[in-house]
Design a protein around this motif. Sequence first.
Motif, PDB file in Angstrom:
ATOM      1  N   UNK A   1       4.974   0.069  -9.177  1.00  0.00           N
ATOM      2  CA  UNK A   1       5.699  -1.308  -9.365  1.00  0.00           C
ATOM      3  C   UNK A   1       7.252  -1.346  -9.075  1.00  0.00           C
ATOM      4  N   UNK A   2       7.358  -1.090  -7.933  1.00  0.00           N
ATOM      5  CA  UNK A   2       8.790  -1.090  -7.340  1.00  0.00           C
ATOM      6  C   UNK A   2       8.415  -1.725  -5.749  1.00  0.00           C
ATOM      7  N   UNK A   3       6.955  -1.297  -5.627  1.00  0.00           N
ATOM      8  CA  UNK A   3       6.700  -1.923  -4.244  1.00  0.00           C
ATOM      9  C   UNK A   3       7.630  -0.936  -3.074  1.00  0.00           C
ATOM     10  N   UNK A   4       6.716   0.180  -3.132  1.00  0.00           N
ATOM     11  CA  UNK A   4       7.214   1.372  -2.054  1.00  0.00           C
ATOM     12  C   UNK A   4       7.107   1.529  -0.437  1.00  0.00           C
ATOM     13  N   UNK A   5       6.209   0.292  -0.040  1.00  0.00           N
ATOM     14  CA  UNK A   5       5.517   0.414   1.481  1.00  0.00           C
ATOM     15  C   UNK A   5       4.816   0.812   1.584  1.00  0.00           C
TER      16      UNK A   5
END
Length: 90
Positions: free
Chosen positions: A59-63
Amino acid sequence: MNTIHDDHDSDLTGEQRAFHEAYDTTLHYLRTRQKISPLNMLDLEGEYYHLTVYEGQDWGGRGVLKNAEIQGQIYAYLAFMNQLKKEQGL
């Protein structure tokens, strides 16, 4: 630790390199743990399960690099568990 793809590292993308390094490192880690104290399938399946849960918590957009690293770890667990099942005749 990336023993399989050393000759072709320049041909790999950053994402592919992260995957292979995580796979190799995790597989080495699992083999070393197995030598020290035999692992049981229930524990391995639990660790694998938690890796897949972690994979889904983006959900945090880790890459892409971190995602590739997690995928490498997951595939290493699958390979190790499959090999262990073969050795145990399961």
